[in-house]
Scaffold this motif. Structure first.
Motif, short mmCIF file in Angstrom:
data_model
loop_
_atom_site.label_atom_id
_atom_site.label_comp_id
_atom_site.label_asym_id
_atom_site.label_seq_id
_atom_site.Cartn_x
_atom_site.Cartn_y
_atom_site.Cartn_z
N GLN A 340 -26.41 -0.39 1.94
CA GLN A 340 -26.22 -0.37 0.47
C GLN A 340 -27.44 0.20 -0.28
OE1 GLN A 340 -24.11 -3.57 -1.28
NE2 GLN A 340 -24.82 -3.13 -3.35
N PRO A 341 -28.66 -0.23 0.04
CA PRO A 341 -29.80 0.35 -0.70
C PRO A 341 -29.91 1.87 -0.50
CG PRO A 341 -30.52 -1.47 0.73
CD PRO A 341 -29.08 -1.29 0.98
N LEU A 342 -29.57 2.34 0.69
CA LEU A 342 -29.63 3.79 0.95
C LEU A 342 -28.63 4.51 0.06
CD1 LEU A 342 -29.62 3.74 4.88
CD2 LEU A 342 -31.60 3.88 3.35
N GLU A 344 -27.36 3.36 -2.78
CA GLU A 344 -27.74 3.25 -4.19
C GLU A 344 -28.72 4.36 -4.57
OE1 GLU A 344 -28.81 -0.86 -4.30
OE2 GLU A 344 -26.79 -1.46 -4.95
N LYS A 345 -29.62 4.65 -3.63
CA LYS A 345 -30.57 5.75 -3.87
C LYS A 345 -29.84 7.08 -4.08
CE LYS A 345 -34.70 4.54 -1.43
NZ LYS A 345 -35.12 4.58 -0.05
#
Ligand code: GLU
Length: 486
Positions: A340-342, A344-345
């Motif tokens: 998910q963080p990847l 979002e970036k």
């Protein structure tokens, strides 16, 4: 044989291993593998694994490097049972041992200046001999030492045996024997009293009751010196195993040229720690033909008998393959946390979709996408299609939907499909036969519906199976996105 000093070791002791990094940079793959072998050996025997930070090189050691090494070990799960011990905090102990050795006569003060030492070495080189300290200040029975110069602070040198040899059964390399006359009287303390590298290692291995020293073979040359000092101290000797280095695919020593060499670059590039552990375990160790195994299995198997004598070659493709294996095994919720963080970036939108429904469940999307992914980044890239508004290429839309040749059949089928979407039970099992009914009713083949549908929903022509894509988007998003084409 002369005063041959073959090593006697106590292997009946509880196993105590150590990883002893010098904190001068990140934890590199070679260091991580050494740590893994030492750790696994302790785990195999229910022993103790010690972390010791060899930070006496003040110029090159940094607290950031200590952090980086500990972080790398934590990521891999190589937990230590004792330590971290810092050599800089053990200075008093080293000085105490030097003092004791001065009393028992196994070391001596040497007042030769660095220039004098260099001159004697030069002379030996010129005579074709191996350069070493000539023993000017070495006390011997009946020998008169020179007068102590008033303007000099001495170093302390170890009285290396003059005769015989040092021999040890290296658990990786077999028996290694070095003649004592090949070895210098090592400086163990500098003029300011600070102990030197090999001496600190010896005192630590002794105090920490290390039973097995597993380290890189760049330390082989240190071992006979360390053994001689340990013997002078009356210490029980550990067993030594010197693991060959890791080479790049081109046979050269592994370096940045070959890609990431810092362990912590790998989580950043989307690798899982269990994949890295498994991959490192096989670099220079084998258990039959086994390629993939859990860390528990590795600890159960690991012994020092199957370490390879020849250098291992790093193979990025194999690591990627191992990573894919563990990605497939990994829990989808866990992967979602990494992915998910990847995403979002990259601008993925995880808010509830289009005001009408929930964003597709990421864990489910990952379940669909992970099969062919070598890294979490590849999963992220593949999963993006569910979390951004589609911008279908106009030419492709024309080709598959608007063009005269297709519009007459495809458009009515789409209207029919959208209508059925309003009432069909929203899951793959019901959607798949519904699509088939539409195809039959309009005499179309699957791609004639699936291609434009993919474009409208995701903006791309390649997606997982269309029924699964529909299920994941949910009824509202699908109807919403189709709306503008009807
Ligand atoms: N500090 C050494 C290194 O980082 C290891 C020494 C040892 O294992 O004895 O290379």
């Amino acid at each position: 044989m002369t005063a041959s000093t073959s090593v006697t070791t106590s292997t009946s002791q509880p196993v105590r291993t150590r990883f002893a990094p010098s904190p001068t940079g990140y934890l590199h793959l070679g260091g991580a593998r050494t740590a893994l072998f030492s750790w696994a050996y302790a785990r195999h025997f229910g022993g103790t694994f010690i972390l010791r930070v060899e930070d006496t090189d003040l110029e090159r050691s940094t607290p950031e490097a200590v952090e980086a090494i500990i972080e790398g070990m934590q990521w891999l799960g190589l937990t230590h049972d004792e330590g971290p011990f810092f050599q800089m905090q053990r200075m008093d102990r080293y000085r105490e041992v030097v003092a004791q050795m001065l009393i028992d006569g196994s070391v001596y003060y040497c007042y030769s200046s660095p220039e004098e030492v260099e001159a004697m070495r030069e002379k030996m080189r010129a005579a074709g001999e191996k350069p070493r300290y000539d023993g000017t200040w070495r006390p011997e029975p009946g020998k008169t030492l020179p007068a102590i110069p008033s303007d000099r602070t001495p170093v302390v040198r170890f009285k290396n045996p003059l005769e015989g040899e040092v021999s040890w059964d290296d658990v990786v390399k077999g028996t290694i024997t070095i003649a004592n006359r090949e070895m210098d009287d090592l400086v163990i303390a500098r003029p300011d009293g600070t102990p030197t590298y090999n001496f600190c290692v010896v005192v630590d291995d002794w105090d920490m009751k290390i039973t097995h020293v597993i380290r890189g073979d760049d330390h082989v040359n240190n071992t006979p010196r360390q053994i001689n000092i340990l013997k002078a101290l009356g210490a029980t000797l550990p067993l030594y195993g010197h693991v060959p280095m890791i080479l790049g695919a081109d046979g050269e020593k592994l370096s940045k040229r070959h890609g990431a060499v810092s362990v912590m670059d790998y989580p950043a590039q989307g690798y899982l720690p269990e994949a890295m552990l498994n991959y490192l375990a096989r670099l220079g160790w084998s258990h039959g033909n086994e390629e993939v195994f859990s860390i528990e299995q590795f600890c159960a198997w690991f012994d020092l008998d199957h370490l390879s004598k020849s250098p291992a070659q790093f193979n990025a493709e194999k690591l990627a393959w191992v990573n894919n294996h563990y990605i497939k095994l990994a829990d989808n919720e866990r992967l979602a946390g990494l992915v998910q963080p990847l995403m979002e970036k990259e601008g993925a939108d995880f808010t509830d979709g289009e005001g009408v429904t929930k964003a597709p469940d990421l864990a489910k999307v990952i379940g669909l996408m992970k099969e062919r992914a070598n890294t979490t980044h590849e999963i992220a890239a593949a999963a993006m299609l569910f979390y951004r508004l589609p911008t279908p290429d106009a030419a492709l839309l024309d080709q598959h939907f608007h063009a005269e040749a297709v519009a007459a059949t495809v458009k009515p089928a789409f209207a029919d499909f959208a209508e059925r979407c309003k009432t069909v039970e929203w899951n793959k099992a019901a959607l798949a036969p519904m699509i088939k009914e539409v195809l039959t009713a309009h005499s179309l083949k699957m791609p004639q519906i699936a291609m434009p549908l993919r474009l409208m929903l995701t903006g791309q022509l390649q997606t997982p199976a269309i029924d699964m894509v529909l299920e994941l988007f949910g009824r509202e998003v699908v109807l919403n996105r189709l709306q503008k084409y009807l």
